[in-house]
Design a protein around this motif. Structure first.
Motif, PDB file in Angstrom:
ATOM      1  N   ALA A   1      -2.240  -1.637  -7.336  1.00  0.00           N
ATOM      2  CA  ALA A   1      -1.802  -1.897  -5.816  1.00  0.00           C
ATOM      3  C   ALA A   1      -0.600  -1.230  -5.560  1.00  0.00           C
TER       4      ALA A   1
ATOM      5  N   ALA B   1       1.675  -0.787  -3.020  1.00  0.00           N
ATOM      6  CA  ALA B   1       2.867  -1.146  -2.213  1.00  0.00           C
ATOM      7  C   ALA B   1       3.083  -0.336  -0.895  1.00  0.00           C
ATOM      8  N   VAL B   2       1.944  -0.312  -0.180  1.00  0.00           N
ATOM      9  CA  VAL B   2       1.841   0.312   1.050  1.00  0.00           C
ATOM     10  C   VAL B   2       1.467  -0.562   2.022  1.00  0.00           C
ATOM     11  N   LYS B   3       2.204  -0.710   3.208  1.00  0.00           N
ATOM     12  CA  LYS B   3       1.891  -1.723   4.123  1.00  0.00           C
ATOM     13  C   LYS B   3       1.061  -1.223   5.364  1.00  0.00           C
TER      14      LYS B   3
ATOM     15  N   LEU C   1       3.202  -0.662   8.832  1.00  0.00           N
ATOM     16  CA  LEU C   1       4.328   0.441   8.882  1.00  0.00           C
ATOM     17  C   LEU C   1       3.781   1.661   8.935  1.00  0.00           C
TER      18      LEU C   1
END
Lengths: 263, 197, 222
Positions: free
Chosen positions: B73, B75-77, B80
Motif C-alpha cells: 500500500a 501511501a498515495v492519497k 491530493l
C-alpha cells in the motif's frame, strides 16, 4: 550493516533470564501447575469466609431501627462495590506490567480478571437496586455511587469487547492494556464528576452513605465478606488464567503432554 | 506468525553496504511480514533485527531516519495531486525537498504534465510512480526497503527504477526488495531469501 | 518537528476540503439528532428549555464519535499510516496534528452551529455564550479521547459500535461538566468552577491522549 538473528539473546541484552527467581513464575508453563495447586485453597477459604460473613450479616448483626431488615443487603452490596473498583485497578496494573515488560502472563492475568470485575460491578448494581426498592420506593435512583458503578460496568464491557474483537492475542493484550490504563486514569475523574453532578442536581438527600451507623458486628460481617470476595476473586481468576494459558499455548509440547495425561 | 500459523523462522543474515537482498516466495508466504519486521513495524515473536550495533526497537527514530520504506500500500492519497502527495510524504518522513526538486523527480518518472492532477484519476501504474518518485529524493538514505516496487509498472518505468536501484547500490547503500518479476539488477553482491511455507 | 505538525494539519484540512461530503455528514447528523428530541418529548417550551443543554451536548458527543471512526481509517488503508509510524518526528506529535485537524473540521463546526440549535429550544440568549464556550473547551477533549478509541479499534470488525462502547463512558466527565455549566448559568449561579474544570480536562487530555493514541496505533498497525 543490518543483522537479523533468530534468537533474542544474541547480544545478551535480555533483561529477564528465564530462571532468575523473580521472573520464574512469569512463564505460563511454570505458572500453570502453581495456579492449579492454589485454586482449591482459595476456593475453600472463599466458601468458609462467605458462610461466616453471611451468618454474621443475616443472623448476628442487629436489625436497623430505620431500615429494618432490608439494610442487610449492604453485606453484599458494599463489598461487591469495593471489589469492582479494586479489581479494575489490579487489572490495569497487570496490563501495565505486561505492556512495559512484555511478559505474556501479565496480559493473561488482566483478561482473566475482567469478567470477575464485571460480575461484581453487576452484583453491586443489582443489590443496590434491590435495596433501593424498599428504601427509596424505586428500583433505580441516579445516585452517585450507583451511577459510577454503571459507568464502571460499561468500562469493563468495553475492555472485554475490545479483547474479543481482536484475533491476535498479542495485539489483544496490548490494546486492552492501553484501554485499561486510560480507564484507570479516568475512573477517579468519572467518580468525582458523578458525585459533583449528583450534589448539584439532587442535593445529598439520597445516598447509600445514609446507611445506619455501623455497629461493631456489622463492621466485622462486612470485613469477613470482603475477605471472602477477595478469596473468590483470586480463585476464579486463577482458574480462568489456567484456561487462557491452555488455549494460547495449545500448540506447545507441554500442553500436549498435559492434555494426554489428563484424558 | 500470522494468526496461529508460523510463517518463517530461523532466519539469520547480515546485510553489508552495497548489498541487495531479494526476498522471494509464494503469495501469503510472509514476504511483506518480513519486510515489516525489518522496518520495525511488526515485532517478531522471537528474534531481533539490529542496525549497526543496536536493536532497531531501541534505536527507533534514529533508525527510521536512515530507512526508506515503500510498502505494497504505497501511501498515495487519491484526493491530493501528485506533487502534493510527494511533498507531504517527504515532509512526513523527514526528508526536506523543495518544490523544484519534487517536480524534477516526478518528470524523471514520466509524470511531467500530471503533477497538478488529483492522483485518483491516474492509472495504477502512474500512482505507483508517484510513490516511487521518492526514490529520486532519497539518495542519502542508506537503506531502502521496497515491497513489490515493479508492480504495475510498464517496461520503461521498470528500467528507470532498476537503474536507480543499481546506482544506489553502487553508492554503498543497501536495498531489500520483494518481487514476482524476473528483473535483473546489475550488482555483484546479491543475497536471496526464498520463503517456503 | 513542527514542520511535520504543520504539514499534517495542512494535509488533513486539504483532504477535508476535497471530501466535503464527509465533513457535512457529521454536522448534519448533529443537527438531526438535536431536532429529533422535540419530536420525541413534545414541544412544551419549558421542558425544551430545561433539556436543551443536555440534548445539545449529547448530540455533540455522538457527532464527534461518528466522525472519529474515520480519523485514522483512510491512512491505515492506503499505507500512509505506516509512513507516519516510520517518521522521524514523534508519533504523538503526528497524532496531535491529526486530532487538531479533526477538531477543526467537526468540533469547531458543531460549536459554531450549536447556538442556532439552542435558539430552536428557546434557550435564553444570555446562556448562548455559556453553551458555546463550554462546547469550545469540551469538544477538543472529545476528539482527543476519541482518538485513543479510534486507534485501538483500527481495522477491527464492528469498529464503529465497538468504538462507542470504548469511548462513550470516557466522555461522561466532559458531558457532566459541560452541560452542567449551562445549567448553572440558567440557575443564575457562577460558572467559573465548571470552566476551570473543563480547562483542566483539556490540559490533562492534551498531555496524555496523543501519546496513548500513538501507542495504540503502533499496536493496531502490527
Amino acid at each position: 550493516m543490518m543483522y537479523v538473528t533468530p534468537e533474542n539473546t544474541a547480544t545478551g541484552q535480555d533483561r529477564f533470564v528465564d530462571h532468575s527467581s523473580w521472573f520464574k513464575y512469569s512463564s505460563p508453563q511454570t505458572f500453570f501447575p502453581l495456579a492449579g495447586k492454589l485454586v482449591p485453597w482459595f476456593a475453600v477459604a472463599a466458601l468458609l469466609l462467605a458462610a461466616a460473613g453471611l451468618y454474621i450479616g443475616f443472623f448476628v448483626a442487629p436489625t436497623d431501627s430505620q431500615q429494618g431488615e432490608a439494610y442487610r443487603i449492604i453485606f453484599i452490596h458494599v463489598p461487591a462495590a469495593w471489589m469492582s473498583m479494586f479489581i479494575y485497578v489490579v487489572m490495569a496494573f497487570w496490563a501495565g506490567v505486561g505492556l512495559t515488560f512484555n511478559t505474556r502472563l501479565s496480559g493473561m492475568m488482566a483478561s482473566a480478571l475482567a469478567p470477575t470485575g464485571a460480575l461484581f460491578t453487576f452484583l453491586a448494581l443489582w443489590s443496590g437496586s434491590l435495596w433501593g426498592k424498599p428504601t427509596w420506593g424505586t428500583w433505580w435512583v441516579w445516585e452517585a455511587r450507583l451511577t459510577s458503578e454503571l459507568i464502571l460496568l460499561f468500562l469493563y464491557f468495553g475492555f472485554m469487547a475490545l479483547q474479543a474483537a481482536i484475533d491476535d492475542p498479542r495485539r489483544a493484550d496490548k490494546a486492552g492494556a492501553v484501554l485499561a490504563l486510560t480507564g484507570v486514569i479516568n475512573i477517579p475523574i468519572i467518580y468525582f464528576s458523578v458525585q459533583w453532578w449528583n450534589t448539584l442536581h439532587q442535593g445529598a438527600s439520597v445516598s447509600l452513605k445514609s446507611a445506619p451507623t455501623m455497629a461493631a458486628t456489622m463492621f466485622t460481617g462486612m470485613l469477613v465478606m470482603v475477605l471472602a470476595l477477595w478469596m473468590y476473586s483470586i480463585a476464579a481468576s486463577l482458574m480462568r488464567v489456567r484456561c487462557i494459558i491452555l488455549e494460547r499455548e495449545r500448540d506447545s509440547q507441554w500442553v500436549a503432554e498435559y492434555m494426554s495425561s489428563h484424558k | 506468525m500470522r494468526g496461529r500459523r508460523r510463517l518463517f523462522g530461523g532466519l539469520n543474515f547480515t546485510l553489508r553496504d552495497g548489498d541487495l537482498l531479494r526476498v522471494t516466495g509464494a503469495n501469503g508466504s510472509g514476504k511483506t511480514s518480513l519486510l515489516r519486521i525489518l522496518c520495525g513495524l511488526l515485532s517478531p515473536v522471537c528474534g531481533m533485527v539490529r542496525w549497526g550495533g543496536g536493536d532497531i526497537r531501541s534505536l527507533r527514530e534514529e533508525y527510521w531516519r536512515q530507512l526508506l520504506y515503500i510498502g505494497h500500500a504505497h501511501a498515495v492519497k487519491g484526493e491530493l495531486t501528485a506533487l502534493e502527495n510527494l511533498l507531504v510524504t517527504c515532509t512526513l518522513v523527514g526528508v526536506n525537498v523543495s518544490r523544484g526538486q519534487a517536480l524534477e523527480a516526478l518528470s524523471r518518472l514520466g509524470l511531467a504534465g500530471y503533477e497538478a492532477l488529483p492522483v485518483k484519476i491516474l492509472s495504477r501504474g502512474q500512482q505507483r510512480r508517484v510513490a516511487l518518485a521518492r526514490l529520486f529524493l532519497s539518495e542519502k538514505i542508506p537503506l531502502w526497503i521496497l515491497d513489490e516496487p515493479f508492480d504495475a509498472l510498464d517496461a520503461g518505468a521498470v528500467d528507470c527504477v532498476r537503474l536507480l536501484i543499481a546506482q544506489h547500490l553502487s553508492r554503498g547503500a543497501a536495498v531489500v526488495l520483494t518481487t514476482h518479476q524476473e528483473i535483473r539488477i546489475d550488482n555483484p553482491q546479491v543475497q536471496y531469501i526464498n520463503i517456503v511455507s | 518537528m513542527f514542520t511535520v505538525l504543520r504539514c499534517v494539519i495542512y494535509r488533513d484540512l486539504l483532504l477535508a476540503t476535497r471530501r466535503w461530503a464527509d465533513v457535512l455528514t457529521a454536522l448534519v447528523f448533529f443537527v438531526i439528532v438535536v431536532s429529533l428530541f422535540p419530536l420525541g418529548v413534545g414541544p412544551e417550551p419549558n421542558l425544551l428549555r430545561t433539556i436543551a443543554p443536555g440534548v445539545i451536548w449529547v448530540a455533540a458527543l455522538l457527532a464527534s464519535m461518528l466522525s472519529l471512526t474515520r480519523i485514522f481509517a483512510a491512512d491505515y488503508a492506503d499505507g500512509t499510516l505506516e509512513q507516519m509510524l516510520l517518521s522521524t518526528a514523534p508519533l504523538g506529535m503526528i497524532v496531535a496534528a491529526k486530532v487538531i485537524a479533526h477538531w477543526l473540521v467537526t468540533g469547531l463546526l458543531v460549536v459554531l452551529i450549536a447556538p442556532l440549535l439552542a435558539l430552536q429550544f428557546d434557550l435564553p440568549q444570555q446562556l448562548l455564550a455559556t453553551l458555546t464556550l463550554s462546547l469550545l473547551l469540551g469538544t477538543p477533549v472529545l476528539s482527543m479521547i476519541g482518538a485513543i478509541g479510534a486507534a485501538l479499534t483500527l481495522g477491527l470488525r464492528g469498529g464503529g459500535a465497538l468504538l462507542s462502547l470504548l469511548v462513550l463512558p470516557l466522555y461522561v466527565p466532559v458531558l457532566i461538566i459541560g452541560a452542567g455549566a449551562v445549567d448553572m448559568a440558567a440557575a443564575g449561579l457562577g460558572t467559573e468552577a465548571h470552566f476551570l474544570l473543563l480547562a483542566a480536562l483539556l490540559v490533562v487530555a492534551a498531555a496524555f491522549a496523543p501519546w496513548a493514541a500513538a501507542a495504540a496505533l503502533r499496536i493496531s498497525a502490527e
